[in-house]
Design an enzyme around this catalytic site. Sequence first.
Site, PDB file in Angstrom:
ATOM      1  N   ALA A  61     -17.639  10.761  33.984  1.00 24.73           N
ATOM      2  CA  ALA A  61     -16.344  10.304  34.489  1.00 24.73           C
ATOM      3  C   ALA A  61     -15.312  10.414  33.370  1.00 24.73           C
ATOM      4  CB  ALA A  61     -16.470   8.869  34.968  1.00 24.73           C
ATOM      5  N   CYS A 103      -9.208  27.153  35.433  1.00 17.71           N
ATOM      6  CA  CYS A 103      -9.957  27.631  36.600  1.00 17.71           C
ATOM      7  C   CYS A 103     -10.055  26.675  37.788  1.00 17.71           C
ATOM      8  CB  CYS A 103     -11.360  28.042  36.166  1.00 17.71           C
ATOM      9  SG  CYS A 103     -11.306  29.533  35.165  1.00 17.71           S
ATOM     10  N   LYS A 136      -6.900  26.118  39.946  1.00 13.34           N
ATOM     11  CA  LYS A 136      -6.478  27.426  40.474  1.00 13.34           C
ATOM     12  C   LYS A 136      -7.450  27.922  41.553  1.00 13.34           C
ATOM     13  CE  LYS A 136      -7.323  31.202  37.837  1.00 13.34           C
ATOM     14  NZ  LYS A 136      -7.918  32.372  38.490  1.00 13.34           N
TER      15      LYS A 136
HETATM   16  P1  NAD Z   1      -6.558  35.534  30.153  1.00 15.12           P
HETATM   17  O1  NAD Z   1      -5.181  35.275  30.642  1.00 15.12           O
HETATM   18  O2  NAD Z   1      -7.063  34.826  28.944  1.00 15.12           O
HETATM   19  O3  NAD Z   1      -6.728  37.105  29.859  1.00 15.12           O
HETATM   20  C1  NAD Z   1      -6.317  38.120  30.727  1.00 15.12           C
HETATM   21  C2  NAD Z   1      -5.850  39.304  29.859  1.00 15.12           C
HETATM   22  O4  NAD Z   1      -5.582  40.430  30.693  1.00 15.12           O
HETATM   23  C3  NAD Z   1      -4.573  39.039  29.074  1.00 15.12           C
HETATM   24  O5  NAD Z   1      -4.814  39.268  27.696  1.00 15.12           O
HETATM   25  C4  NAD Z   1      -3.561  40.048  29.651  1.00 15.12           C
HETATM   26  O6  NAD Z   1      -2.642  40.519  28.685  1.00 15.12           O
HETATM   27  C5  NAD Z   1      -4.494  41.134  30.135  1.00 15.12           C
HETATM   28  N1  NAD Z   1      -3.932  42.023  31.173  1.00 15.12           N
HETATM   29  C6  NAD Z   1      -3.275  41.661  32.308  1.00 15.12           C
HETATM   30  N2  NAD Z   1      -2.962  42.754  33.012  1.00 15.12           N
HETATM   31  C7  NAD Z   1      -3.433  43.836  32.337  1.00 15.12           C
HETATM   32  C8  NAD Z   1      -3.431  45.238  32.579  1.00 15.12           C
HETATM   33  N3  NAD Z   1      -2.888  45.727  33.682  1.00 15.12           N
HETATM   34  N4  NAD Z   1      -4.011  46.027  31.670  1.00 15.12           N
HETATM   35  C9  NAD Z   1      -4.577  45.524  30.567  1.00 15.12           C
HETATM   36  N5  NAD Z   1      -4.616  44.182  30.278  1.00 15.12           N
HETATM   37  C10 NAD Z   1      -4.058  43.359  31.160  1.00 15.12           C
HETATM   38  O7  NAD Z   1      -7.502  35.287  31.398  1.00 15.12           O
HETATM   39  P2  NAD Z   1      -9.031  34.780  31.377  1.00 15.12           P
HETATM   40  O8  NAD Z   1      -9.052  33.312  31.141  1.00 15.12           O
HETATM   41  O9  NAD Z   1      -9.830  35.677  30.525  1.00 15.12           O
HETATM   42  O10 NAD Z   1      -9.401  35.000  32.926  1.00 15.12           O
HETATM   43  C11 NAD Z   1      -9.558  36.298  33.466  1.00 15.12           C
HETATM   44  C12 NAD Z   1     -10.144  36.147  34.870  1.00 15.12           C
HETATM   45  O11 NAD Z   1     -11.449  35.548  34.792  1.00 15.12           O
HETATM   46  C13 NAD Z   1      -9.353  35.257  35.814  1.00 15.12           C
HETATM   47  O12 NAD Z   1      -9.455  35.751  37.111  1.00 15.12           O
HETATM   48  C14 NAD Z   1     -10.044  33.910  35.699  1.00 15.12           C
HETATM   49  O13 NAD Z   1      -9.885  33.117  36.839  1.00 15.12           O
HETATM   50  C15 NAD Z   1     -11.489  34.334  35.537  1.00 15.12           C
HETATM   51  N6  NAD Z   1     -12.349  33.376  34.820  1.00 15.12           N
HETATM   52  C16 NAD Z   1     -11.876  32.702  33.726  1.00 15.12           C
HETATM   53  C17 NAD Z   1     -12.710  31.814  33.055  1.00 15.12           C
HETATM   54  C18 NAD Z   1     -12.205  31.021  31.868  1.00 15.12           C
HETATM   55  O14 NAD Z   1     -12.859  30.024  31.508  1.00 15.12           O
HETATM   56  N7  NAD Z   1     -11.107  31.393  31.237  1.00 15.12           N
HETATM   57  C19 NAD Z   1     -14.036  31.622  33.486  1.00 15.12           C
HETATM   58  C20 NAD Z   1     -14.498  32.359  34.575  1.00 15.12           C
HETATM   59  C21 NAD Z   1     -13.635  33.235  35.244  1.00 15.12           C
END
Ligand code: NAD
Length: 442
Positions: free
Chosen positions: A258, A266, A269
Amino acid sequence: MKISIIGTGYVGLTTGIAFAKYGFNVVCVDKVKGKIKSLSNGVAPFYEPGLGKILKKLVDERLIEGSTNLEKAVKNSDVSFICVGTPSLPNGLISLEHVKDAAKDVGKALEKKKGYHLVVVKSTVTPLTTEKIVLALIEKYSKKKVGKDFGICMNPEFLREGNALNDALHPDRVVMGEYDKKSGDILMKLYRNFKCKKMRTKLRTAEMIKYASNSFLATKITFANEMANICEKFGIDVYEVMKGVGLDKRISPYFLNAGCGFGGSCFKKDISAIISASRSKNYTPKLLETVLDMNETQPLQIIRMAESVLGNLKNKKITLLGLSFKPGTDDVRETRALSIAKTLLKKGTKIIAYDPKAMKNFKKLAGHRNIVYAKNAKAALRKVDACIIQTSWEEFKNLRPKDFKVMKTPVVIDGRRTFDNTEIFAKNGIVYLGIGWKNFAI
Ligand code: NAD
């Protein structure tokens, strides 16, 4: 097999590092030049325990490299992972802007590439996105045919920030949604050195597994918070209760802690997205709506506790320890520290804030006005009326009762049950209150 990763954030970089560690050649692509420059110098562009050291080694061994040239990276690889962000839109759905851009660019690169290529969607996307949107865009821009010229998989990521490297190297399970057997077989080969359970399924099922997992975890935490608020009324310690509950194999002891609510990029969202996606199909997920609502009000328990001891909070000085959404990360997305700070500021409270890693990011989020940032926890505690602990960093766990004696009135309000021994505070004349702790003797 060579791998290109599109999007070098938390997921892209740790995925790239994990594959490089298991012997594949990896190129990580991002459109932000600063991230790629940092990666190329062997420096992680964000804080995550252990990441810097392993990245430096893999860069030196030339197993991983950074690039801003997506076309070249895709053409020179056999498999491309799409790991770009999918942020929330005001209507709760996710923005597919980055996923669409990445799919278009991968498609354009594939038009110029000879031979078969596998595209893997790792970004979290709502059911049907991979098959209806990503696949269609790649076919359109590559002028090639799925199943013949390229394959497609959906491989959701389950890593936890703060433990991202370990989770990427040693996941509990790998879920692989596949367009066809050939696509799935290639992905299975990539994961052959990962010693964990592997599940092959349909593209849309893999997408849904990610949403169902995060919905369940967020619900479990919210359930523990609900129990905490009840326990407090009866003078019962919720942590002892959850210890007993977690002994049941059907329940397990994890995610029963808790606190003042979940944060991070995440949970909110993903739950908002699956609620909105369900509504678009004429179903309202009431349980998930309640989880989100309760998570917004849970941090207010902290404010209520402060008022129960200090009365009106106007002009009171309160220390806020911990600004990141959890320990082990500098990520402040959806941190409960922001809701707490905003409510305190509205009440006219003066805030002294400190975090070992997340101060820079929090300043960007909350601004400098009316918040004083301290250089360490002990300095932050000097002459204040109360202290709120929002993130249970190791540094805070090591604070001793004497460290709180420098406060004007030693009142500790613990949003995360930071200390194993909570009885020690009363023995040292310190008022200790915590979420789901037996705050008021009955
Ligand atoms: P983030 O924002 O840290 O990284 C995304 C990266 O993608 C950024 O550096 C951005 O500049 C780059 N980017 C965006 N468009 C681009 C393009 N067209 N070409 C090249 N690079 C590009 O995001 P994240 O936290 O790594 O999350 C990525 C995905 O994974 C999301 O869908 C998120 O929901 C999912 N996810 C995240 C986590 C977490 O803990 N962060 C865990 C599981 C799943």
